[in-house]
Design a protein around this motif. Structure first.
Motif, PDB file in Angstrom:
ATOM      1  N   GLN A   1       1.720 -15.449 -46.726  1.00 21.07           N
ATOM      2  CA  GLN A   1       1.315 -16.828 -46.422  1.00 21.07           C
ATOM      3  C   GLN A   1       0.355 -16.853 -45.240  1.00 21.07           C
ATOM      4  O   GLN A   1      -0.656 -17.586 -45.261  1.00 21.07           O
ATOM      5  CB  GLN A   1       2.549 -17.671 -46.124  1.00 21.07           C
ATOM      6  CG  GLN A   1       2.261 -19.125 -45.786  1.00 21.07           C
ATOM      7  CD  GLN A   1       1.630 -19.876 -46.951  1.00 21.07           C
ATOM      8  OE1 GLN A   1       1.878 -19.558 -48.101  1.00 21.07           O
ATOM      9  NE2 GLN A   1       0.816 -20.878 -46.640  1.00 21.07           N
ATOM     10  N   LEU A   2       0.632 -16.079 -44.219  1.00 22.51           N
ATOM     11  CA  LEU A   2      -0.275 -15.993 -43.074  1.00 22.51           C
ATOM     12  C   LEU A   2      -1.614 -15.392 -43.485  1.00 22.51           C
ATOM     13  O   LEU A   2      -2.680 -15.824 -43.020  1.00 22.51           O
ATOM     14  CB  LEU A   2       0.356 -15.161 -41.967  1.00 22.51           C
ATOM     15  CG  LEU A   2       1.568 -15.770 -41.254  1.00 22.51           C
ATOM     16  CD1 LEU A   2       2.157 -14.781 -40.260  1.00 22.51           C
ATOM     17  CD2 LEU A   2       1.181 -17.065 -40.552  1.00 22.51           C
ATOM     18  N   LEU A   3      -1.562 -14.388 -44.363  1.00 18.57           N
ATOM     19  CA  LEU A   3      -2.796 -13.758 -44.827  1.00 18.57           C
ATOM     20  C   LEU A   3      -3.681 -14.748 -45.565  1.00 18.57           C
ATOM     21  O   LEU A   3      -4.911 -14.768 -45.377  1.00 18.57           O
ATOM     22  CB  LEU A   3      -2.449 -12.575 -45.743  1.00 18.57           C
ATOM     23  CG  LEU A   3      -3.631 -11.813 -46.361  1.00 18.57           C
ATOM     24  CD1 LEU A   3      -4.414 -11.091 -45.280  1.00 18.57           C
ATOM     25  CD2 LEU A   3      -3.132 -10.828 -47.409  1.00 18.57           C
ATOM     26  N   LEU A   4      -3.062 -15.596 -46.401  1.00 19.46           N
ATOM     27  CA  LEU A   4      -3.844 -16.536 -47.201  1.00 19.46           C
ATOM     28  C   LEU A   4      -4.314 -17.754 -46.403  1.00 19.46           C
ATOM     29  O   LEU A   4      -5.366 -18.313 -46.692  1.00 19.46           O
ATOM     30  CB  LEU A   4      -3.018 -17.000 -48.407  1.00 19.46           C
ATOM     31  CG  LEU A   4      -2.724 -15.946 -49.477  1.00 19.46           C
ATOM     32  CD1 LEU A   4      -1.835 -16.532 -50.556  1.00 19.46           C
ATOM     33  CD2 LEU A   4      -4.009 -15.402 -50.086  1.00 19.46           C
ATOM     34  N   SER A   5      -3.523 -18.158 -45.425  1.00 23.13           N
ATOM     35  CA  SER A   5      -3.831 -19.410 -44.725  1.00 23.13           C
ATOM     36  C   SER A   5      -4.522 -19.215 -43.381  1.00 23.13           C
ATOM     37  O   SER A   5      -5.134 -20.160 -42.862  1.00 23.13           O
ATOM     38  CB  SER A   5      -2.544 -20.216 -44.509  1.00 23.13           C
ATOM     39  OG  SER A   5      -1.625 -19.495 -43.700  1.00 23.13           O
ATOM     40  N   ARG A   6      -4.450 -18.029 -42.806  1.00 26.53           N
ATOM     41  CA  ARG A   6      -4.957 -17.832 -41.452  1.00 26.53           C
ATOM     42  C   ARG A   6      -6.082 -16.813 -41.339  1.00 26.53           C
ATOM     43  O   ARG A   6      -6.533 -16.536 -40.222  1.00 26.53           O
ATOM     44  CB  ARG A   6      -3.802 -17.376 -40.539  1.00 26.53           C
ATOM     45  CG  ARG A   6      -2.618 -18.323 -40.499  1.00 26.53           C
ATOM     46  CD  ARG A   6      -2.951 -19.595 -39.757  1.00 26.53           C
ATOM     47  NE  ARG A   6      -1.779 -20.474 -39.642  1.00 26.53           N
ATOM     48  CZ  ARG A   6      -1.778 -21.621 -38.988  1.00 26.53           C
ATOM     49  NH1 ARG A   6      -2.878 -22.009 -38.375  1.00 26.53           N
ATOM     50  NH2 ARG A   6      -0.692 -22.370 -38.945  1.00 26.53           N
ATOM     51  N   THR A   7      -6.512 -16.248 -42.442  1.00 22.29           N
ATOM     52  CA  THR A   7      -7.535 -15.212 -42.355  1.00 22.29           C
ATOM     53  C   THR A   7      -8.737 -15.560 -43.234  1.00 22.29           C
ATOM     54  O   THR A   7      -8.644 -16.367 -44.159  1.00 22.29           O
ATOM     55  CB  THR A   7      -6.983 -13.840 -42.807  1.00 22.29           C
ATOM     56  OG1 THR A   7      -6.663 -13.886 -44.206  1.00 22.29           O
ATOM     57  CG2 THR A   7      -5.741 -13.469 -42.018  1.00 22.29           C
ATOM     58  N   ARG A   8      -9.850 -14.920 -42.917  1.00 26.32           N
ATOM     59  CA  ARG A   8     -11.055 -15.115 -43.728  1.00 26.32           C
ATOM     60  C   ARG A   8     -10.832 -14.597 -45.142  1.00 26.32           C
ATOM     61  O   ARG A   8     -11.300 -15.196 -46.117  1.00 26.32           O
ATOM     62  CB  ARG A   8     -12.221 -14.381 -43.076  1.00 26.32           C
ATOM     63  CG  ARG A   8     -13.512 -14.456 -43.883  1.00 26.32           C
ATOM     64  CD  ARG A   8     -14.624 -13.659 -43.219  1.00 26.32           C
ATOM     65  NE  ARG A   8     -14.935 -14.168 -41.898  1.00 26.32           N
ATOM     66  CZ  ARG A   8     -15.838 -13.628 -41.090  1.00 26.32           C
ATOM     67  NH1 ARG A   8     -16.499 -12.544 -41.494  1.00 26.32           N
ATOM     68  NH2 ARG A   8     -16.072 -14.134 -39.896  1.00 26.32           N
ATOM     69  N   PHE A   9     -10.101 -13.478 -45.260  1.00 26.45           N
ATOM     70  CA  PHE A   9      -9.826 -12.930 -46.585  1.00 26.45           C
ATOM     71  C   PHE A   9      -9.074 -13.944 -47.444  1.00 26.45           C
ATOM     72  O   PHE A   9      -9.367 -14.089 -48.638  1.00 26.45           O
ATOM     73  CB  PHE A   9      -9.005 -11.644 -46.455  1.00 26.45           C
ATOM     74  CG  PHE A   9      -8.517 -11.105 -47.771  1.00 26.45           C
ATOM     75  CD1 PHE A   9      -9.389 -10.461 -48.635  1.00 26.45           C
ATOM     76  CD2 PHE A   9      -7.192 -11.250 -48.144  1.00 26.45           C
ATOM     77  CE1 PHE A   9      -8.945  -9.961 -49.854  1.00 26.45           C
ATOM     78  CE2 PHE A   9      -6.734 -10.763 -49.359  1.00 26.45           C
ATOM     79  CZ  PHE A   9      -7.619 -10.118 -50.214  1.00 26.45           C
ATOM     80  N   GLY A  10      -8.113 -14.660 -46.854  1.00 30.01           N
ATOM     81  CA  GLY A  10      -7.370 -15.664 -47.596  1.00 30.01           C
ATOM     82  C   GLY A  10      -8.271 -16.768 -48.119  1.00 30.01           C
ATOM     83  O   GLY A  10      -8.145 -17.203 -49.273  1.00 30.01           O
ATOM     84  N   ARG A  11      -9.215 -17.203 -47.284  1.00 25.84           N
ATOM     85  CA  ARG A  11     -10.165 -18.227 -47.731  1.00 25.84           C
ATOM     86  C   ARG A  11     -11.043 -17.709 -48.864  1.00 25.84           C
ATOM     87  O   ARG A  11     -11.388 -18.449 -49.790  1.00 25.84           O
ATOM     88  CB  ARG A  11     -11.015 -18.703 -46.553  1.00 25.84           C
ATOM     89  CG  ARG A  11     -10.227 -19.472 -45.493  1.00 25.84           C
ATOM     90  CD  ARG A  11     -11.156 -20.150 -44.506  1.00 25.84           C
ATOM     91  NE  ARG A  11     -11.883 -19.176 -43.693  1.00 25.84           N
ATOM     92  CZ  ARG A  11     -11.436 -18.672 -42.555  1.00 25.84           C
ATOM     93  NH1 ARG A  11     -10.246 -19.043 -42.091  1.00 25.84           N
ATOM     94  NH2 ARG A  11     -12.161 -17.813 -41.860  1.00 25.84           N
TER      95      ARG A  11
END
Length: 276
Positions: free
Chosen positions: A127-137
């Motif tokens: 969830q942090l990876l998808l919501s807090r990182t450029r890769f998630g965006r």
């Protein structure tokens, strides 16, 4: 995952990669190795989808058949126990450590078992990876509109390959936990799990068209399915009926996600409210 461990004195099968028995590996080595194997096949899925331009659903379905065939070939189609015992009838230290990965009754922290801790940790990290990182965006952008994402400078192929690799890694990570939970490594384990995975994602609000969904929603969907399984099981509903119900749930969830589907039903109510 067949690579977790496949032999015990109780069953005596002739598996080719008994990591727990012949090689004497501990769970600290077995789990990462299984995760790496899963990541490798996930990477192949990504390569097939991007470079060979195979539709992702077809590619993953084909790889599912390939991996299951390899699993059955290596295990000789035999399910074996993983609870190895010493001459005194007690579990060996490494077998006991492996059992702690998922066997009911084994707890790690404050009465909470390893599967629950792993589930929560994975949900939080992803969830942090998808919501807090450029890769998630970038993941959401590629899922929503890969052409627009490419024109915006996103390396679409790299994002797709990375996502497939992560999915395979997590599947490999879950394999030893499932083997420990069932106290056996079964080449048929995981059959029909693909439908449960799709149902959990769809119930959790993930769009099959891509670009929409959260890990939190998927986790809630998985918990709802688990609760449904328990309720149906306690009421002696047959496995066949459970499959029918799950399939219908997926259909209903997909239909309800269709844009404007409820508009014909809601519009008359709005008119009546406006007149009142």
């Amino acid at each position: 995952m067949s690579c977790s461990c496949r032999r015990s004195r109780t069953y005596g099968s002739r598996n080719r990669f008994p990591l727990l028995v012949h090689h004497g590996l501990s769970p600290w080595a077995i789990v990462p190795l299984c995760a790496l194997v899963g990541a490798f096949f996930g990477f192949l899925n990504g390569i097939g989808t991007t470079w060979l331009r195979i539709q992702s659903f077809v590619m993953t379905l084909a790889m599912l058949s390939v991996v299951r065939g390899i699993d059955r070939q290596l295990s000789n189609n035999v399910a074996v126990g993983v609870q190895l015992v010493d001459p005194h009838g007690h579990l060996t230290p490494k077998a006991a450590a492996f059992a702690a990965l998922g066997t009911p009754g084994h707890t790690l922290i404050a009465g909470v078992g390893y599967p629950v801790i792993a589930f929560v940790a994975v949900c939080v990290l992803v969830q942090l990876l998808l919501s807090r990182t450029r890769f998630g965006r970038h993941v959401y952008a590629v899922g929503g509109n890969p052409t627009a994402a490419r024109l915006s400078g996103v390396n679409v192929s790299l994002v797709i390959i990375t996502v497939f690799t992560l999915c395979g890694l997590l599947a490999g990570f879950a394999g030893p936990i499932d083997a420990a939970y069932s106290a056996s490594a079964d080449p048929l384990a995981g059959t029909s799990y693909e439908l449960d995975a799709i149902a959990a994602a769809v119930i959790g609000g993930t769009s099959l068209a891509g670009g929409k969904g959260t890990i939190t929603g998927t986790a809630v969907g998985a918990l709802i399915l688990t609760l449904l399984d328990n309720i149906l099981g306690l009421n002696a509903i047959s496995d066949n009926m459970q499959m029918i119900i799950k399939g219908l749930i997926v259909v209903v969830a997909v239909v309800l996600q269709r844009p404007g589907f409820l508009q014909p039903l809601v519009e008359p109510l709005r008119r009546l409210r406006a007149r009142a």
